[in-house]
Design an enzyme around this catalytic site. Sequence first.
Site, PDB file in Angstrom:
ATOM      1  N   TYR A 271      35.872  11.965 -39.854  1.00 23.14           N
ATOM      2  CA  TYR A 271      36.926  12.975 -39.683  1.00 23.14           C
ATOM      3  C   TYR A 271      36.414  14.141 -38.833  1.00 23.14           C
ATOM      4  O   TYR A 271      35.233  14.505 -38.892  1.00 23.14           O
ATOM      5  CB  TYR A 271      37.404  13.504 -41.025  1.00 23.14           C
ATOM      6  CG  TYR A 271      38.263  12.550 -41.824  1.00 23.14           C
ATOM      7  CD1 TYR A 271      38.593  11.283 -41.337  1.00 23.14           C
ATOM      8  CD2 TYR A 271      38.756  12.909 -43.072  1.00 23.14           C
ATOM      9  CE1 TYR A 271      39.382  10.421 -42.087  1.00 23.14           C
ATOM     10  CE2 TYR A 271      39.549  12.051 -43.828  1.00 23.14           C
ATOM     11  CZ  TYR A 271      39.845  10.814 -43.327  1.00 23.14           C
ATOM     12  OH  TYR A 271      40.627   9.957 -44.077  1.00 23.14           O
TER      13      TYR A 271
ATOM     14  N   SER B  22      48.953   8.762 -47.246  1.00 24.91           N
ATOM     15  CA  SER B  22      50.188   8.842 -46.467  1.00 24.91           C
ATOM     16  C   SER B  22      51.409   8.596 -47.342  1.00 24.91           C
ATOM     17  O   SER B  22      52.264   7.764 -47.015  1.00 24.91           O
ATOM     18  CB  SER B  22      50.170   7.868 -45.288  1.00 24.91           C
ATOM     19  OG  SER B  22      51.120   8.236 -44.313  1.00 24.91           O
TER      20      SER B  22
ATOM     21  N   LEU C  34      54.032  10.165 -47.596  1.00 24.23           N
ATOM     22  CA  LEU C  34      55.276  10.436 -46.864  1.00 24.23           C
ATOM     23  C   LEU C  34      55.321   9.685 -45.538  1.00 24.23           C
ATOM     24  O   LEU C  34      56.138   9.983 -44.668  1.00 24.23           O
ATOM     25  CB  LEU C  34      55.438  11.943 -46.632  1.00 24.23           C
ATOM     26  CG  LEU C  34      55.464  12.810 -47.892  1.00 24.23           C
ATOM     27  CD1 LEU C  34      55.623  14.278 -47.522  1.00 24.23           C
ATOM     28  CD2 LEU C  34      56.574  12.363 -48.843  1.00 24.23           C
TER      29      LEU C  34
ATOM     30  N   GLY D 188      55.008  11.827 -42.440  1.00 27.23           N
ATOM     31  CA  GLY D 188      56.115  12.763 -42.235  1.00 27.23           C
ATOM     32  C   GLY D 188      57.468  12.092 -42.130  1.00 27.23           C
ATOM     33  O   GLY D 188      58.502  12.774 -42.120  1.00 27.23           O
ATOM     34  N   LEU D 189      57.506  10.757 -42.058  1.00 29.43           N
ATOM     35  CA  LEU D 189      58.784  10.048 -41.962  1.00 29.43           C
ATOM     36  C   LEU D 189      59.693  10.384 -43.135  1.00 29.43           C
ATOM     37  O   LEU D 189      60.920  10.484 -42.967  1.00 29.43           O
ATOM     38  CB  LEU D 189      58.527   8.537 -41.930  1.00 29.43           C
ATOM     39  CG  LEU D 189      59.770   7.660 -41.774  1.00 29.43           C
ATOM     40  CD1 LEU D 189      60.222   7.643 -40.317  1.00 29.43           C
ATOM     41  CD2 LEU D 189      59.498   6.232 -42.252  1.00 29.43           C
TER      42      LEU D 189
END
Length: 335
Positions: free
Chosen positions: A60, A218, A220, A223-224
Amino acid sequence: MTTGPSLEERVPIGRSALRTKRLWLGTVNFSGRVPDEDALRLLDHARERGIDCIDTADIYGWRVHKGHTEELLGRWFARGGGRREDIVLATKVGGQMTDRPGDGGLSSRHVIAACEGSLRRLGVDHIDIFQPHQVDRAATWDEIWEAMDVLVTSGKVRYVGSSNFAGWHIAAAQENAARRNRLGIVAHQCLYNLAVRHAELEVMPAAQAYGVGVFAWSPLHGGLLGGVLRKLRDGTAVKSAQGRAYASLPALRTAVESYEKFCQSVGAEPAEVGLAWVLSRPGVTGAVIGPRTPEQLDSALRATHRKLADDEVAELESIFPVSWSGGPAPEAWLG
Protein backbone atom coordinates in the site's frame (compact mmCIF):
# COMPACT_ATOMS: atom_id res chain seq x y z
CA MET A 1 -34.72 0.11 10.73
CA THR A 2 -34.03 -0.47 14.39
CA THR A 3 -30.97 -0.10 16.54
CA GLY A 4 -28.67 -3.12 16.50
CA PRO A 5 -25.72 -4.24 18.63
CA SER A 6 -23.63 -1.49 20.12
CA LEU A 7 -20.40 -0.48 18.43
CA GLU A 8 -18.79 -0.88 21.82
CA GLU A 9 -19.12 -4.65 21.58
CA ARG A 10 -16.00 -6.52 20.53
CA VAL A 11 -16.42 -9.76 18.64
CA PRO A 12 -14.13 -12.81 18.66
CA ILE A 13 -11.89 -13.23 15.63
CA GLY A 14 -12.59 -16.75 14.47
CA ARG A 15 -11.76 -19.35 17.09
CA SER A 16 -9.04 -17.19 18.65
CA ALA A 17 -9.40 -15.29 21.91
CA LEU A 18 -8.61 -12.03 20.10
CA ARG A 19 -11.50 -9.57 19.93
CA THR A 20 -11.98 -6.36 17.94
CA LYS A 21 -14.80 -4.08 16.89
CA ARG A 22 -16.67 -5.14 13.76
CA LEU A 23 -15.21 -2.40 11.57
CA TRP A 24 -11.53 -2.42 10.66
CA LEU A 25 -10.04 0.74 9.22
CA GLY A 26 -8.56 -0.09 5.82
CA THR A 27 -5.78 2.09 4.49
CA VAL A 28 -5.72 1.30 0.78
CA ASN A 29 -6.86 4.86 -0.03
CA PHE A 30 -4.06 6.47 1.99
CA SER A 31 -1.17 8.17 0.20
CA GLY A 32 -3.18 8.78 -2.93
CA ARG A 33 -6.87 9.48 -2.56
CA VAL A 34 -6.19 10.60 1.04
CA PRO A 35 -3.16 12.90 1.44
CA ASP A 36 -0.82 11.97 4.27
CA GLU A 37 -1.78 14.74 6.68
CA ASP A 38 -5.48 14.03 6.15
CA ALA A 39 -4.79 10.34 6.70
CA LEU A 40 -3.08 11.06 10.03
CA ARG A 41 -6.10 13.09 11.14
CA LEU A 42 -8.43 10.33 9.99
CA LEU A 43 -6.48 7.79 12.03
CA ASP A 44 -6.94 9.92 15.15
CA HIS A 45 -10.63 10.36 14.36
CA ALA A 46 -11.11 6.61 13.95
CA ARG A 47 -9.38 5.92 17.26
CA GLU A 48 -11.49 8.54 19.01
CA ARG A 49 -14.62 6.90 17.60
CA GLY A 50 -13.63 3.50 19.00
CA ILE A 51 -12.18 1.70 16.01
CA ASP A 52 -9.48 -0.60 17.33
CA CYS A 53 -8.06 -2.41 14.28
CA ILE A 54 -6.08 -0.92 11.40
CA ASP A 55 -5.57 -3.00 8.29
CA THR A 56 -2.81 -2.29 5.78
CA ALA A 57 -0.41 -4.10 3.42
CA ASP A 58 3.26 -3.85 2.54
CA ILE A 59 2.42 -2.77 -1.04
CA TYR A 60 0.00 0.00 0.00
CA GLY A 61 1.08 3.50 -0.84
CA TRP A 62 2.25 2.41 -4.29
CA ARG A 63 1.11 5.73 -5.74
CA VAL A 64 4.12 7.18 -3.87
CA HIS A 65 6.14 3.99 -3.39
CA LYS A 66 5.33 0.55 -2.06
CA GLY A 67 5.62 0.57 1.70
CA HIS A 68 4.70 4.24 2.04
CA THR A 69 1.45 3.56 3.90
CA GLU A 70 3.23 1.42 6.49
CA GLU A 71 5.74 4.25 6.90
CA LEU A 72 2.85 6.67 7.40
CA LEU A 73 1.35 4.44 10.06
CA GLY A 74 4.77 4.28 11.68
CA ARG A 75 4.74 8.07 11.94
CA TRP A 76 1.31 7.91 13.55
CA PHE A 77 2.30 5.24 16.08
CA ALA A 78 5.42 7.27 16.91
CA ARG A 79 3.22 10.09 18.20
CA GLY A 80 2.59 7.90 21.23
CA GLY A 81 -0.30 8.51 23.57
CA GLY A 82 -1.26 4.84 23.58
CA ARG A 83 -1.80 4.67 19.83
CA ARG A 84 0.03 1.38 19.37
CA GLU A 85 -1.34 -0.14 22.56
CA ASP A 86 -4.94 0.67 21.57
CA ILE A 87 -4.72 -0.85 18.09
CA VAL A 88 -4.82 -4.36 16.70
CA LEU A 89 -2.45 -4.02 13.76
CA ALA A 90 -2.97 -6.13 10.66
CA THR A 91 -0.80 -6.08 7.56
CA LYS A 92 -0.37 -8.27 4.50
CA VAL A 93 2.44 -10.03 2.68
CA GLY A 94 2.82 -11.51 -0.77
CA GLY A 95 2.61 -8.61 -3.18
CA GLN A 96 5.58 -7.95 -5.46
CA MET A 97 7.55 -5.23 -3.70
CA THR A 98 10.33 -4.69 -6.26
CA ASP A 99 11.51 -6.13 -9.57
CA ARG A 100 14.05 -8.29 -7.77
CA PRO A 101 13.45 -12.05 -8.05
CA GLY A 102 11.80 -13.46 -4.96
CA ASP A 103 10.69 -10.07 -3.60
CA GLY A 104 7.08 -11.16 -3.59
CA GLY A 105 4.96 -14.26 -3.15
CA LEU A 106 4.86 -16.57 -0.15
CA SER A 107 8.21 -18.31 -0.14
CA SER A 108 9.65 -18.78 3.34
CA ARG A 109 12.47 -16.42 2.39
CA HIS A 110 10.11 -13.66 1.35
CA VAL A 111 7.55 -14.07 4.14
CA ILE A 112 10.20 -13.68 6.84
CA ALA A 113 12.03 -10.86 5.06
CA ALA A 114 8.75 -9.06 4.34
CA CYS A 115 7.74 -9.24 7.99
CA GLU A 116 11.05 -7.67 8.99
CA GLY A 117 10.48 -4.92 6.42
CA SER A 118 6.95 -4.23 7.66
CA LEU A 119 8.12 -4.09 11.27
CA ARG A 120 10.82 -1.61 10.29
CA ARG A 121 8.45 0.65 8.33
CA LEU A 122 5.75 0.51 10.99
CA GLY A 123 8.22 1.14 13.81
CA VAL A 124 6.77 -1.65 15.97
CA ASP A 125 8.11 -4.85 17.48
CA HIS A 126 5.23 -7.11 16.45
CA ILE A 127 2.32 -7.44 14.05
CA ASP A 128 -0.97 -8.64 15.52
CA ILE A 129 -2.41 -10.26 12.37
CA PHE A 130 -0.07 -11.13 9.49
CA GLN A 131 -1.96 -12.03 6.32
CA PRO A 132 -0.96 -13.56 2.99
CA HIS A 133 -2.46 -11.02 0.59
CA GLN A 134 -3.41 -13.59 -2.04
CA VAL A 135 -2.70 -17.12 -3.15
CA ASP A 136 0.79 -18.08 -4.28
CA ARG A 137 0.35 -21.26 -6.27
CA ALA A 138 4.11 -21.93 -6.15
CA ALA A 139 4.21 -22.04 -2.33
CA THR A 140 3.01 -25.08 -0.41
CA TRP A 141 1.38 -24.74 3.00
CA ASP A 142 4.28 -26.71 4.45
CA GLU A 143 6.56 -23.86 3.46
CA ILE A 144 4.18 -21.05 4.41
CA TRP A 145 3.46 -22.43 7.87
CA GLU A 146 7.14 -23.09 8.45
CA ALA A 147 7.83 -19.39 7.90
CA MET A 148 4.84 -18.31 10.00
CA ASP A 149 5.95 -20.61 12.83
CA VAL A 150 9.32 -18.85 12.88
CA LEU A 151 7.62 -15.45 13.11
CA VAL A 152 5.09 -16.48 15.76
CA THR A 153 7.67 -18.29 17.88
CA SER A 154 9.96 -15.26 17.77
CA GLY A 155 7.12 -12.99 18.91
CA LYS A 156 7.11 -10.90 15.74
CA VAL A 157 3.62 -12.10 14.74
CA ARG A 158 0.72 -12.88 17.07
CA TYR A 159 -1.86 -14.38 14.68
CA VAL A 160 -2.05 -15.37 11.03
CA GLY A 161 -4.84 -14.27 8.71
CA SER A 162 -5.48 -14.53 4.99
CA SER A 163 -6.97 -12.61 2.09
CA ASN A 164 -8.51 -13.44 -1.29
CA PHE A 165 -8.42 -17.21 -0.94
CA ALA A 166 -10.85 -19.72 -2.39
CA GLY A 167 -12.59 -21.97 0.11
CA TRP A 168 -10.34 -24.93 -0.66
CA HIS A 169 -7.27 -22.81 0.12
CA ILE A 170 -8.72 -22.07 3.56
CA ALA A 171 -9.37 -25.78 4.07
CA ALA A 172 -5.86 -26.73 2.94
CA ALA A 173 -4.29 -24.12 5.23
CA GLN A 174 -6.26 -25.26 8.26
CA GLU A 175 -5.70 -28.97 7.69
CA ASN A 176 -1.97 -28.38 7.41
CA ALA A 177 -1.97 -26.21 10.54
CA ALA A 178 -3.88 -28.90 12.45
CA ARG A 179 -1.23 -31.47 11.56
CA ARG A 180 1.32 -29.10 13.06
CA ASN A 181 -0.82 -28.56 16.19
CA ARG A 182 -1.08 -24.88 15.31
CA LEU A 183 -4.03 -22.49 15.57
CA GLY A 184 -3.96 -21.74 11.85
CA ILE A 185 -5.73 -18.85 10.15
CA VAL A 186 -8.00 -16.82 12.43
CA ALA A 187 -9.34 -14.16 10.02
CA HIS A 188 -10.00 -14.07 6.30
CA GLN A 189 -10.69 -11.04 4.09
CA CYS A 190 -12.77 -11.44 0.93
CA LEU A 191 -14.58 -9.27 -1.57
CA TYR A 192 -18.24 -9.32 -0.50
CA ASN A 193 -21.17 -6.96 -0.92
CA LEU A 194 -24.72 -6.87 -2.28
CA ALA A 195 -23.46 -6.77 -5.86
CA VAL A 196 -20.79 -9.49 -5.51
CA ARG A 197 -21.84 -12.47 -3.40
CA HIS A 198 -19.69 -15.31 -4.71
CA ALA A 199 -18.04 -15.69 -1.29
CA GLU A 200 -21.29 -17.31 -0.14
CA LEU A 201 -20.57 -20.29 -2.42
CA GLU A 202 -17.56 -21.78 -0.66
CA VAL A 203 -15.43 -19.18 1.11
CA MET A 204 -17.89 -18.48 3.93
CA PRO A 205 -18.87 -22.13 4.48
CA ALA A 206 -15.20 -23.11 4.62
CA ALA A 207 -14.40 -20.26 7.01
CA GLN A 208 -17.27 -21.19 9.31
CA ALA A 209 -16.32 -24.87 9.26
CA TYR A 210 -12.70 -24.12 10.19
CA GLY A 211 -13.31 -21.38 12.76
CA VAL A 212 -12.13 -18.44 10.65
CA GLY A 213 -13.62 -14.97 11.06
CA VAL A 214 -14.68 -13.37 7.77
CA PHE A 215 -14.14 -9.66 7.09
CA ALA A 216 -15.64 -8.24 3.92
CA TRP A 217 -13.51 -5.82 1.95
CA SER A 218 -15.09 -3.33 -0.45
CA PRO A 219 -18.48 -3.70 1.27
CA LEU A 220 -19.82 -0.90 -0.97
CA HIS A 221 -18.10 -2.24 -4.09
CA GLY A 222 -15.82 0.74 -4.47
CA GLY A 223 -18.67 3.24 -3.98
CA LEU A 224 -21.20 1.58 -6.30
CA LEU A 225 -23.53 1.06 -3.32
CA GLY A 226 -22.79 4.42 -1.73
CA GLY A 227 -25.17 6.56 -3.78
CA VAL A 228 -23.13 6.58 -6.97
CA LEU A 229 -25.91 7.81 -9.29
CA ARG A 230 -26.78 10.73 -7.04
CA LYS A 231 -23.12 11.63 -6.69
CA LEU A 232 -22.59 11.48 -10.44
CA ARG A 233 -25.58 13.77 -10.96
CA ASP A 234 -24.29 16.17 -8.29
CA GLY A 235 -20.71 16.05 -9.57
CA THR A 236 -19.45 14.85 -6.17
CA ALA A 237 -18.35 11.33 -7.15
CA VAL A 238 -14.68 10.63 -6.42
CA LYS A 239 -13.93 6.96 -5.81
CA SER A 240 -17.23 5.83 -7.35
CA ALA A 241 -16.37 7.59 -10.64
CA GLN A 242 -13.46 5.22 -11.22
CA GLY A 243 -12.23 1.72 -10.55
CA ARG A 244 -14.52 -1.11 -9.46
CA ALA A 245 -17.69 0.98 -9.20
CA TYR A 246 -17.24 2.67 -12.55
CA ALA A 247 -16.51 -0.62 -14.31
CA SER A 248 -19.55 -2.35 -12.77
CA LEU A 249 -22.09 0.44 -13.21
CA PRO A 250 -23.10 -0.14 -16.87
CA ALA A 251 -24.20 -3.74 -16.19
CA LEU A 252 -25.80 -2.92 -12.82
CA ARG A 253 -27.32 0.50 -13.49
CA THR A 254 -30.93 -0.70 -13.33
CA ALA A 255 -30.32 -2.48 -10.03
CA VAL A 256 -28.45 0.52 -8.61
CA GLU A 257 -31.31 2.83 -9.59
CA SER A 258 -33.76 0.57 -7.73
CA TYR A 259 -31.39 0.36 -4.77
CA GLU A 260 -31.06 4.12 -4.42
CA LYS A 261 -34.86 4.53 -4.68
CA PHE A 262 -35.28 1.93 -1.95
CA CYS A 263 -32.82 3.73 0.31
CA GLN A 264 -34.65 7.00 -0.28
CA SER A 265 -37.97 5.34 0.55
CA VAL A 266 -36.69 4.17 3.96
CA GLY A 267 -34.94 7.47 4.65
CA ALA A 268 -31.44 6.05 4.85
CA GLU A 269 -28.12 6.75 3.17
CA PRO A 270 -27.18 4.11 0.59
CA ALA A 271 -23.72 3.65 2.10
CA GLU A 272 -25.24 2.84 5.49
CA VAL A 273 -27.79 0.42 4.03
CA GLY A 274 -25.16 -1.44 1.99
CA LEU A 275 -22.80 -1.82 4.93
CA ALA A 276 -25.62 -2.77 7.31
CA TRP A 277 -26.60 -5.57 4.92
CA VAL A 278 -23.05 -6.94 4.83
CA LEU A 279 -22.79 -6.87 8.63
CA SER A 280 -26.12 -8.68 8.93
CA ARG A 281 -25.07 -11.69 6.86
CA PRO A 282 -24.50 -15.07 8.49
CA GLY A 283 -20.82 -15.91 8.71
CA VAL A 284 -19.64 -12.29 8.44
CA THR A 285 -17.60 -11.17 11.44
CA GLY A 286 -17.04 -7.61 10.23
CA ALA A 287 -15.93 -5.39 7.39
CA VAL A 288 -12.84 -3.52 6.28
CA ILE A 289 -13.86 0.02 5.39
CA GLY A 290 -11.86 2.55 3.40
CA PRO A 291 -13.24 6.01 4.26
CA ARG A 292 -11.58 9.07 2.77
CA THR A 293 -13.08 11.55 5.25
CA PRO A 294 -14.19 11.64 8.89
CA GLU A 295 -17.76 12.06 7.65
CA GLN A 296 -17.57 8.83 5.68
CA LEU A 297 -16.13 7.04 8.69
CA ASP A 298 -18.96 8.33 10.90
CA SER A 299 -21.47 7.10 8.32
CA ALA A 300 -19.91 3.63 8.49
CA LEU A 301 -20.15 3.67 12.27
CA ARG A 302 -23.85 4.52 12.06
CA ALA A 303 -24.35 1.45 9.88
CA THR A 304 -23.17 -0.76 12.76
CA HIS A 305 -26.17 0.47 14.78
CA ARG A 306 -28.71 -0.36 12.07
CA LYS A 307 -30.62 -3.61 11.95
CA LEU A 308 -32.41 -4.26 8.70
CA ALA A 309 -35.93 -5.66 8.98
CA ASP A 310 -36.65 -8.97 7.28
CA ASP A 311 -38.77 -7.32 4.60
CA GLU A 312 -36.00 -4.81 3.90
CA VAL A 313 -33.45 -7.60 3.48
CA ALA A 314 -35.86 -9.39 1.15
CA GLU A 315 -36.29 -6.24 -0.94
CA LEU A 316 -32.54 -5.66 -1.18
CA GLU A 317 -31.92 -9.24 -2.23
CA SER A 318 -34.63 -9.01 -4.86
CA ILE A 319 -32.81 -5.99 -6.30
CA PHE A 320 -29.46 -7.83 -6.22
CA PRO A 321 -30.40 -11.51 -6.58
CA VAL A 322 -27.74 -14.17 -6.43
CA SER A 323 -26.85 -15.77 -9.72
CA TRP A 324 -24.32 -18.56 -9.52
CA SER A 325 -24.75 -19.67 -13.13
CA GLY A 326 -21.70 -18.58 -15.10
CA GLY A 327 -20.30 -16.38 -12.34
CA PRO A 328 -16.55 -16.04 -11.83
CA ALA A 329 -14.73 -18.53 -9.65
CA PRO A 330 -13.71 -17.20 -6.22
CA GLU A 331 -10.10 -16.59 -7.31
CA ALA A 332 -10.81 -15.69 -10.94
CA TRP A 333 -9.78 -12.07 -10.40
CA LEU A 334 -6.22 -13.21 -9.77
CA GLY A 335 -5.86 -14.00 -13.47
